[in-house]
Design a protein around this motif. Structure first.
Motif, PDB file in Angstrom:
ATOM      1  N   CYS A 115       0.829  -1.203   0.000  1.00 20.23           N
ATOM      2  CA  CYS A 115       0.000   0.000   0.000  1.00 20.23           C
ATOM      3  C   CYS A 115       0.863   1.252   0.000  1.00 20.23           C
ATOM      4  CB  CYS A 115      -0.919   0.002   1.214  1.00 20.23           C
ATOM      5  SG  CYS A 115      -2.042  -1.411   1.254  1.00 20.23           S
ATOM      6  N   LYS A 116       0.449   2.242  -0.784  1.00 19.27           N
ATOM      7  CA  LYS A 116       1.166   3.510  -0.899  1.00 19.27           C
ATOM      8  C   LYS A 116       0.234   4.646  -0.511  1.00 19.27           C
ATOM      9  CE  LYS A 116       4.673   1.315  -2.478  1.00 19.27           C
ATOM     10  NZ  LYS A 116       5.397   0.664  -1.428  1.00 19.27           N
ATOM     11  N   ASP A 134      -7.285  14.960   0.277  1.00 22.63           N
ATOM     12  CA  ASP A 134      -6.176  15.428   1.118  1.00 22.63           C
ATOM     13  C   ASP A 134      -5.144  14.323   1.276  1.00 22.63           C
ATOM     14  OD1 ASP A 134      -7.141  18.034   1.545  1.00 22.63           O
ATOM     15  OD2 ASP A 134      -8.501  17.295   3.098  1.00 22.63           O
ATOM     16  N   VAL A 135      -5.602  13.111   1.532  1.00 21.64           N
ATOM     17  CA  VAL A 135      -4.721  11.948   1.676  1.00 21.64           C
ATOM     18  C   VAL A 135      -5.492  10.738   1.174  1.00 21.64           C
ATOM     19  CG1 VAL A 135      -3.394  10.513   3.300  1.00 21.64           C
ATOM     20  CG2 VAL A 135      -3.738  12.948   3.795  1.00 21.64           C
ATOM     21  N   PHE A 136      -4.808   9.831   0.478  1.00 15.31           N
ATOM     22  CA  PHE A 136      -5.443   8.566   0.145  1.00 15.31           C
ATOM     23  C   PHE A 136      -4.399   7.468   0.061  1.00 15.31           C
ATOM     24  CE2 PHE A 136      -4.584  10.143  -4.137  1.00 15.31           C
ATOM     25  CZ  PHE A 136      -4.267   9.012  -4.875  1.00 15.31           C
ATOM     26  N   VAL A 137      -4.886   6.236   0.181  1.00 17.74           N
ATOM     27  CA  VAL A 137      -4.046   5.045   0.154  1.00 17.74           C
ATOM     28  C   VAL A 137      -4.557   4.142  -0.954  1.00 17.74           C
ATOM     29  CG1 VAL A 137      -3.318   2.983   1.438  1.00 17.74           C
ATOM     30  CG2 VAL A 137      -3.635   5.169   2.641  1.00 17.74           C
ATOM     31  N   THR A 138      -3.638   3.623  -1.738  1.00 20.63           N
ATOM     32  CA  THR A 138      -3.987   2.604  -2.724  1.00 20.63           C
ATOM     33  C   THR A 138      -3.065   1.404  -2.525  1.00 20.63           C
ATOM     34  OG1 THR A 138      -4.238   2.058  -5.072  1.00 20.63           O
ATOM     35  CG2 THR A 138      -2.572   3.701  -4.524  1.00 20.63           C
ATOM     36  N   ALA A 178      -8.045   2.481  -1.365  1.00 23.40           N
ATOM     37  CA  ALA A 178      -8.537   1.634  -0.280  1.00 23.40           C
ATOM     38  C   ALA A 178      -8.980   2.491   0.901  1.00 23.40           C
ATOM     39  CB  ALA A 178      -7.447   0.661   0.163  1.00 23.40           C
ATOM     40  N   LEU A 179      -8.372   3.676   1.028  1.00 23.87           N
ATOM     41  CA  LEU A 179      -8.677   4.604   2.119  1.00 23.87           C
ATOM     42  C   LEU A 179      -8.562   6.022   1.578  1.00 23.87           C
ATOM     43  CD1 LEU A 179      -7.373   4.507   5.738  1.00 23.87           C
ATOM     44  CD2 LEU A 179      -7.117   6.585   4.415  1.00 23.87           C
ATOM     45  N   ILE A 180      -9.493   6.876   1.972  1.00 23.05           N
ATOM     46  CA  ILE A 180      -9.457   8.302   1.636  1.00 23.05           C
ATOM     47  C   ILE A 180      -9.643   9.080   2.927  1.00 23.05           C
ATOM     48  CG2 ILE A 180     -10.585  10.201   0.426  1.00 23.05           C
ATOM     49  CD1 ILE A 180     -11.467   8.190  -1.711  1.00 23.05           C
ATOM     50  N   VAL A 217      -1.785  14.334  -6.050  1.00 28.35           N
ATOM     51  CA  VAL A 217      -2.030  13.207  -6.952  1.00 28.35           C
ATOM     52  C   VAL A 217      -3.545  13.085  -7.160  1.00 28.35           C
ATOM     53  CG1 VAL A 217      -1.769  10.712  -7.291  1.00 28.35           C
ATOM     54  CG2 VAL A 217       0.047  12.023  -6.181  1.00 28.35           C
ATOM     55  N   ARG A 218      -3.931  13.002  -8.409  1.00 34.53           N
ATOM     56  CA  ARG A 218      -5.347  12.887  -8.758  1.00 34.53           C
ATOM     57  C   ARG A 218      -5.868  11.481  -8.493  1.00 34.53           C
ATOM     58  NH1 ARG A 218      -3.787  14.677 -14.054  1.00 34.53           N
ATOM     59  NH2 ARG A 218      -3.907  16.922 -14.184  1.00 34.53           N
TER      60      ARG A 218
END
Length: 189
Positions: A54-55, A75-79, A95-97, A61-62
């Motif tokens: 996960c990053k 503001d922040v997200f994880v993929t 996976a998370l926003i 980043v769009r």
């Protein structure tokens, strides 16, 4: 406006713009408190996801909702997606926003934007972070597809992220905020 029209137009703009329902909306400027909470959240999530596939990304980043060609700058997200690892400009499988709520954008973040976010098939968690006190709302998608709300408040609280099996300490998310914000938090009941 089509997505391609928007992308060509946005490349010429000095500001950042989101693209939602075929319309461009300029991103509101953030405060130093907003920035500090976003940065702290990014750091806490990077630490929690260290060593995994996960990053964590910040608002430069769009994030594209492929089904409707909507583009967002959370503001922040994880993929955790291998396909997203290969994409440089735009990610598509969060996976998370996490959104830090601002007075000028809170209604949009809680309303239309949150409704759009819930259409990402692999999204497991949405965090809404208050800007004026240590308080986080955590929306977790259950096995049945329904969203479950949990909340944490106060410097000594922790928020469990059930989809990922770890906790976030609010003291870390709200650490070292600009002085005016710390005074407001201290004065809050």
């Amino acid at each position: 406006m089509t997505l391609n029209d928007f992308l060509a137009w946005e490349a010429e703009q000095p500001e950042r713009w989101e693209f939602f329902n075929g319309e461009a909306s300029m991103m509101a400027g953030g405060s130093d408190v907003h920035n500090a909470i976003s940065l702290n959240t990014t750091f806490a999530l990077r630490t929690a996801f260290a060593g995994s596939r996960c990053k964590v990304f910040m608002s430069d980043v769009r994030l594209r909702l492929a089904e409707s060609d909507d583009l967002f700058y959370p503001d922040v997200f994880v993929t955790c997606s291998e396909a997203d690892s290969a994409r440089r400009q735009v990610k598509e499988d969060p996976a998370l926003i996490a959104e830090v709520l601002s007075p000028s954008t809170e209604a949009y973040d809680r309303g239309d934007k949150f409704a759009a976010y819930r259409r990402f098939p692999g999204l497991k968690t949405v965090l809404l972070l208050s800007q004026d006190r240590p308080h986080v709302e955590c929306y977790t998608r259950g096995e049945d597809g329904y969203w479950i709300l949990s909340e944490a408040s106060g410097d000594s609280a922790s928020l469990t992220l059930p989809a990922f099996g770890f906790e976030l300490a609010l003291a870390e998310l709200y650490r070292d905020l600009p002085d005016a914000a710390q005074q407001t938090q201290t004065a809050a009941p």
